[in-house]
Design an enzyme around this catalytic site. Sequence first.
Site, PDB file in Angstrom:
ATOM      1  N   GLY A 116      33.759  17.542  23.105  1.00 31.31           N
ATOM      2  CA  GLY A 116      34.209  18.395  22.014  1.00 31.31           C
ATOM      3  C   GLY A 116      34.716  17.555  20.868  1.00 31.31           C
ATOM      4  O   GLY A 116      35.533  16.647  21.071  1.00 31.31           O
ATOM      5  N   CYS A 158      24.466  30.993  29.055  1.00 28.44           N
ATOM      6  CA  CYS A 158      25.560  30.596  29.950  1.00 28.44           C
ATOM      7  C   CYS A 158      26.793  31.401  29.558  1.00 28.44           C
ATOM      8  O   CYS A 158      27.122  31.501  28.383  1.00 28.44           O
ATOM      9  CB  CYS A 158      25.851  29.114  29.796  1.00 28.44           C
ATOM     10  SG  CYS A 158      27.308  28.596  30.715  1.00 28.44           S
ATOM     11  N   TYR A 162      23.149  16.793  31.253  1.00 29.77           N
ATOM     12  CA  TYR A 162      23.378  16.519  29.843  1.00 29.77           C
ATOM     13  C   TYR A 162      24.823  16.205  29.460  1.00 29.77           C
ATOM     14  O   TYR A 162      25.081  15.270  28.705  1.00 29.77           O
ATOM     15  CB  TYR A 162      22.884  17.723  29.030  1.00 29.77           C
ATOM     16  CG  TYR A 162      23.162  17.621  27.555  1.00 29.77           C
ATOM     17  CD1 TYR A 162      22.418  16.761  26.762  1.00 29.77           C
ATOM     18  CD2 TYR A 162      24.171  18.362  26.962  1.00 29.77           C
ATOM     19  CE1 TYR A 162      22.674  16.644  25.399  1.00 29.77           C
ATOM     20  CE2 TYR A 162      24.430  18.257  25.605  1.00 29.77           C
ATOM     21  CZ  TYR A 162      23.681  17.396  24.831  1.00 29.77           C
ATOM     22  OH  TYR A 162      23.934  17.267  23.493  1.00 29.77           O
ATOM     23  N   CYS A 184      34.732  21.838  26.101  1.00 30.78           N
ATOM     24  CA  CYS A 184      36.036  21.192  26.112  1.00 30.78           C
ATOM     25  C   CYS A 184      36.171  20.106  27.173  1.00 30.78           C
ATOM     26  O   CYS A 184      35.409  20.053  28.115  1.00 30.78           O
ATOM     27  CB  CYS A 184      37.181  22.179  26.391  1.00 30.78           C
ATOM     28  SG  CYS A 184      37.217  23.526  25.238  1.00 30.78           S
ATOM     29  N   CYS A 212      21.425  29.137  34.118  1.00 27.70           N
ATOM     30  CA  CYS A 212      20.691  29.156  32.853  1.00 27.70           C
ATOM     31  C   CYS A 212      19.191  28.920  33.084  1.00 27.70           C
ATOM     32  O   CYS A 212      18.371  29.261  32.246  1.00 27.70           O
ATOM     33  CB  CYS A 212      21.271  28.177  31.837  1.00 27.70           C
ATOM     34  SG  CYS A 212      21.614  26.560  32.478  1.00 27.70           S
ATOM     35  N   ASN A 262      39.390  24.371  30.072  1.00 35.17           N
ATOM     36  CA  ASN A 262      37.973  24.097  29.858  1.00 35.17           C
ATOM     37  C   ASN A 262      37.189  25.152  30.612  1.00 35.17           C
ATOM     38  O   ASN A 262      37.385  25.332  31.807  1.00 35.17           O
ATOM     39  CB  ASN A 262      37.628  22.703  30.405  1.00 35.17           C
ATOM     40  CG  ASN A 262      36.138  22.439  30.375  1.00 35.17           C
ATOM     41  OD1 ASN A 262      35.426  22.939  29.528  1.00 35.17           O
ATOM     42  ND2 ASN A 262      35.667  21.634  31.310  1.00 35.17           N
ATOM     43  N   GLY A 263      36.323  25.882  29.919  1.00 38.12           N
ATOM     44  CA  GLY A 263      35.518  26.910  30.584  1.00 38.12           C
ATOM     45  C   GLY A 263      35.512  28.190  29.785  1.00 38.12           C
ATOM     46  O   GLY A 263      35.834  28.195  28.595  1.00 38.12           O
TER      47      GLY A 263
HETATM   48  S1  SF4 Z   1      24.696  28.707  33.438  1.00 37.02           S
HETATM   49 FE1  SF4 Z   1      23.864  26.609  33.128  1.00 37.02          FE
HETATM   50  S2  SF4 Z   1      25.220  25.661  31.611  1.00 37.02           S
HETATM   51 FE2  SF4 Z   1      26.274  27.471  32.422  1.00 37.02          FE
HETATM   52  S3  SF4 Z   1      27.553  26.752  34.118  1.00 37.02           S
HETATM   53 FE3  SF4 Z   1      25.608  27.394  35.008  1.00 37.02          FE
HETATM   54  S4  SF4 Z   1      24.330  25.531  35.015  1.00 37.02           S
HETATM   55 FE4  SF4 Z   1      26.036  25.156  33.640  1.00 37.02          FE
END
Ligand code: SF4
Length: 470
Positions: A38, A392, A252, A12, A450, A112-113
């Site tokens: 989004g 994530c 990204y 978002c 991640c 957002n989140g």
């Molecule tokens: S797990 Fe990866 S995608 Fe999710 S908030 Fe942390 S860095 Fe960002």
Amino acid sequence: MLGEIKGLNEECGIFGVWGHQDSAQLTYYGLHALQHRGQEGAGIVTTDGEQLKLAKGHGLINEVFSENQLDDLSGHASIGHVRYATAGDGGYENIQPLLFRSQTGGLALAHNGNLVNAQALKNQLEAQGSILQTTSDTEVVAHLIKRARHLPLEQAIMEALSMIKGAYAFLVMTEDRMFVANDPRGLRPLSLGHLGESWIVSSETCAFDVVGAEYDREIDPGELLIISDEGVESKRFSAPIQRTLCSMEYVYFSRPDSNLDGKNVHASRKRMGKSLAEEAPIDADVVTGVPDSSISAAIGYAEASGIPYELGLIKNRYVGRTFIQPSQELREQGVKMKLSAVRGIVEGKRVVMVDDSIVRGTTSRRIVKMLKEAGAKEVHVRIASPPIKNPCYYGIDTSNSGELIAANNSIEEIEEQIGADSLAFLSVQGLNDSIYQGEESLRHGGCMACFTGNYPTEIYPNTMHPYEKA
Ligand code: SF4
């Protein structure tokens, strides 16, 4: 939009305006600048001081709003939202902002989140008699605020924020105030700016430039801003802790012309490419980047390696949501919609193909194949971030672990599966240094969960990846 084929999606973008007669129009343009965050739905709520008005719908900003609709959204303040819908929650009722009306007035929320304890809170609320109408986490927050209605609104919001855990950048609006909150770790980006006497809040700073606003500052982790005709007041609902802004925003998600925590995204990506060239050099004739998000890293790789950067891959910009996609049969016959390799550039060449990340590996395999079919002699894949091995829980659809190619395969196995002549990833240290350039302070140091599996918040036993939500 490449995320749609990569399997990596933002959840978002939010934008708010206080104190401007054309607040809905400004929000429309702001949301348009955040469209990459989004594309499934969008909404705007405005207030004229007495009444909240809402318009929302499925699709891109220009598909959702007509000029007449925007004219109807009169008012001096607005909040808006663009969303990427996760599996099972693409219904109209989940498109934000959510608007709740009661005898004491209205309450609009845009978020957002992703909350890691949403399910536990939902169970608790339902056990206490609340009826939830949507599957979105945002409604949980609205119910928590309503439950604390014996308190003044500002305290009720603080009380609700103290109960939720995870990643959130929130805009909450009533008829006469706007509340802006960032989670205690500041996982998602959120900035404050101004346009003359008006206040502007945006997920990304690129939207300030689009509406002609000036950037003032980030919303601090654990900070609650209260914006009204009286001005801006800042409060804290949590003690300061180190910010862990999502590193994938730099890699990204964010637009290259945005600044996150004062650091330009394009410049950060160039440094990632440079570090990658130092960590994983290769003899080659040309460097090319996968458009759009990998171009900056590819330029950095080319500059540091001395290998010329060329436009070896072209993205077709005009594939809209409603475009009729080719059937599997036509695809196999060579109809390519989103990306094409440039034969005149790659034919007979040893190509370094820089990409920002690998999620499932299907996109990389397709692009390597495309480059080879266009005559590339060798394709060396260089990824400007570490292998994504963990899901994530903070609002990014990185797919669940079962689908993450790096969670289940060695680098050699991935290299073979995508058909590359060589494959290398940027190290975690390389990514960290490229973003933060050695700065270590309370304000710096990002989430890398991640890649590393070190989650900056508690993960609850029943925490669901957004992708798995029903
Ligand atoms: S797990 Fe990866 S995608 Fe999710 S908030 Fe942390 S860095 Fe960002």
